[in-house]
Write an enzyme that holds these catalytic residues in place. Structure first.
Site, PDB file in Angstrom:
ATOM      1  N   GLN A   1      30.483  18.846  70.725  1.00 38.31           N
ATOM      2  CA  GLN A   1      31.622  19.610  71.272  1.00 38.31           C
ATOM      3  C   GLN A   1      32.605  18.723  72.028  1.00 38.31           C
ATOM      4  OE1 GLN A   1      32.649  22.576  70.660  1.00 38.31           O
ATOM      5  NE2 GLN A   1      30.866  23.392  69.609  1.00 38.31           N
TER       6      GLN A   1
ATOM      7  N   GLY B   1      25.855  17.952  62.586  1.00 42.08           N
ATOM      8  CA  GLY B   1      25.263  17.799  63.913  1.00 42.08           C
ATOM      9  C   GLY B   1      23.801  18.224  63.937  1.00 42.08           C
ATOM     10  N   THR B   2      23.490  19.287  63.236  1.00 40.42           N
ATOM     11  CA  THR B   2      22.108  19.795  63.256  1.00 40.42           C
ATOM     12  C   THR B   2      21.153  18.741  62.698  1.00 40.42           C
ATOM     13  OG1 THR B   2      22.888  22.061  63.025  1.00 40.42           O
ATOM     14  CG2 THR B   2      20.607  21.639  62.365  1.00 40.42           C
TER      15      THR B   2
ATOM     16  N   CYS C   1      23.763  38.732  66.987  1.00 37.82           N
ATOM     17  CA  CYS C   1      22.962  39.821  66.446  1.00 37.82           C
ATOM     18  C   CYS C   1      22.068  39.275  65.336  1.00 37.82           C
ATOM     19  CB  CYS C   1      23.893  40.880  65.896  1.00 37.82           C
ATOM     20  SG  CYS C   1      23.085  42.431  65.652  1.00 37.82           S
TER      21      CYS C   1
ATOM     22  N   THR D   1      22.053  10.146  48.080  1.00 39.01           N
ATOM     23  CA  THR D   1      23.420   9.717  47.749  1.00 39.01           C
ATOM     24  C   THR D   1      24.386  10.338  48.758  1.00 39.01           C
ATOM     25  OG1 THR D   1      22.822   9.552  45.443  1.00 39.01           O
ATOM     26  CG2 THR D   1      25.180   9.718  45.923  1.00 39.01           C
TER      27      THR D   1
ATOM     28  N   SER E   1      29.766  15.728  64.856  1.00 38.76           N
ATOM     29  CA  SER E   1      29.881  16.611  63.692  1.00 38.76           C
ATOM     30  C   SER E   1      31.351  16.703  63.300  1.00 38.76           C
ATOM     31  CB  SER E   1      29.344  17.998  64.058  1.00 38.76           C
ATOM     32  OG  SER E   1      29.627  18.897  63.014  1.00 38.76           O
TER      33      SER E   1
ATOM     34  N   HIS F   1      33.212  18.810  61.500  1.00 36.43           N
ATOM     35  CA  HIS F   1      34.031  20.033  61.426  1.00 36.43           C
ATOM     36  C   HIS F   1      34.509  20.551  62.779  1.00 36.43           C
ATOM     37  CE1 HIS F   1      31.076  23.390  62.407  1.00 36.43           C
ATOM     38  NE2 HIS F   1      30.217  22.409  62.208  1.00 36.43           N
TER      39      HIS F   1
ATOM     40  N   ASN G   1      28.774  24.013  74.421  1.00 36.06           N
ATOM     41  CA  ASN G   1      29.581  24.731  73.443  1.00 36.06           C
ATOM     42  C   ASN G   1      30.048  26.095  73.908  1.00 36.06           C
ATOM     43  OD1 ASN G   1      26.640  24.627  73.075  1.00 36.06           O
ATOM     44  ND2 ASN G   1      26.932  26.294  71.642  1.00 36.06           N
TER      45      ASN G   1
END
Ligand code: PLP
Length: 382
Positions: free
Chosen positions: A172, A71-72, A318, A230, A192, A194, A144
């Site tokens: 999402q 997605g990025t 963080c 590829t 995306s 995953h 998200n």
């Protein structure tokens, strides 16, 4: 070790068994998809079969699909590969859109959202009127962190009146709701693998036949020259299988929504000072819940859940020893204190009622302890 209770499907979903099998099978194929010999043609066929399946998930044509590393990359590809003169996006987008827009070098305008997390269409029109033309409007289909589903059809209609191109980050939304690219009226759409049972590190930018795009990664001219390199044949094979399974995922959403609603009702009944973020949103992903527990940081809640063998996310992150407050919570109007107390619970195909009960029991335990500590702090101060 006992398998953890996994309530973090928006971070990533477990890989489906049939996806795993397809990835393994594709790994046995030696050819480079660009080679003309039989081994190459076999690899090419794996990719083209997957392309048909991924396109079908959003009602697009196979040749509209550009496979990427996720997605990025797909989001960066549209933001940087668009000929648009400016970018208009919202305050609640994923970091890869906000950072990608900033690094595109084009002027960037941010559309605010209402308190319930929906883009403000009046502000969108005002920004479209003044922005450099043509603009690229990039609004996520579903958020998200708190699951707000955006009125993309209206966003596209308004944007087209100003001659803008429209992109939606549907990362999402896929596998959680039906997506019809043409009904949404968008020129570009990001997926995306995953997030709905496919492998990590594979995704797609899907564009209409008339949507302009310059390549970001150039070289051998793969993906019709739109993304060289590829192809990741095995992951693309798995992505295709996950896209087919996603239709079935969607039929499970009613069951998942009941568990999500039970969780939110139980928390509201126990703790009237807890906030269910996005509750007032007219349309929300069925699997997502974002909760603010008073007086307790999201990080502490995530750690407490982890000690109870439960995986969830906090809105804050963080980095370099500092807790970064979620920009989504801030955009929704929460002060830094409340924003840093948010957690995200995201359910999926494998979630059971027992998982939810165990989560609730751990949440109540922490809430009771925090309430006691807070009451004694107030007593000590007075
Ligand atoms: N867009 C949204 C809305 C996301 O939630 C995510 C991942 O969390 C991404 C984009 C990035 O996708 P990927 O992990 O495939 O790079």
């Amino acid at each position: 070790m006992k398998q953890p209770i996994y309530l973090d499907y928006n971070a990533t979903a477990p890989v489906l068994p049939e996806v795993k099998q397809a990835v393994l099978d594709a790994m046995d194929c030696t050819g480079n998809p660009s080679s003309v010999h039989s081994a190459g043609r076999q690899a090419k066929k794996i990719i083209e079969d997957a392309r048909v399946k991924v396109a079908a998930l959003v009602g697009a044509r196979a040749r509209d699909v550009v496979f990427t590393s996720g997605g990025t990359e797909a989001n960066n590809l549209v933001l940087k590969g668009t000929p648009a003169a400016s970018i208009i996006t919202s305050t609640i987008e994923h970091d890869c859109i906000l950072a990608g827009a900033k690094s595109s070098g084009k002027p960037v305008y941010l559309v605010p959202v209402t308190n319930s997390g929906v883009v403000d269409l009046i502000s969108l029109a005002e920004i479209l009127a003044k922005a450099e033309k043509p603009a690229l409007v990039s609004i996520m289909l579903a958020n998200n962190e708190m699951g707000a589903i955006q009125p993309m059809t209206e966003v596209s209609q308004i944007s087209k009146e100003y001659g803008a191109f429209v992109h939606t980050d549907a990362v999402q939304a896929a596998g959680k709701m039906n997506i019809d690219r043409d009904a949404l009226g968008v020129d570009y759409l990001t997926l995306s693998g995953h997030k709905f049972g496919g492998p990590k590190g594979v995704g797609a930018l899907i564009l209409t036949p008339t949507a302009p795009l310059s390549a970001e990664i150039v070289g051998g001219g793969q993906e019709l020259g739109r993304r060289s390199g590829t192809e990741n044949v095995a992951s693309i094979a798995g992505f295709g299988v996950a896209a087919i399974a996603a239709f079935d995922n969607i039929t499970q959403m009613e069951r998942i929504e009941k568990m999500r609603d039970h969780l939110e009702i139980a928390i509201s009944q126990k703790a009237d000072d807890a906030i269910v973020v996005g509750k007032a949103c007219p349309d929300r992903l069925a699997n997502t819940s974002c909760i603010i527990m008073p007086h307790t940081s999201g990080e502490t809640q995530v750690m407490h859940m982890d000690l109870n063998n439960i995986c969830i996310s906090s809105g804050s992150a963080c980095s370099s020893g500092k807790v970064k407050v979620s920009h989504v919570m801030t955009a929704l109007g929460f002060d830094a204190n409340k924003a840093s107390n948010s957690i995200r619970i995201s359910l999926g195909l494998g979630t059971t009622e027992t998982d939810i009960e165990q989560f609730l029991s751990a949440w109540f335990d922490l809430y009771d302890r925090t309430q006691k500590r807070h009451a004694s702090e107030i007593k000590a101060e007075s």
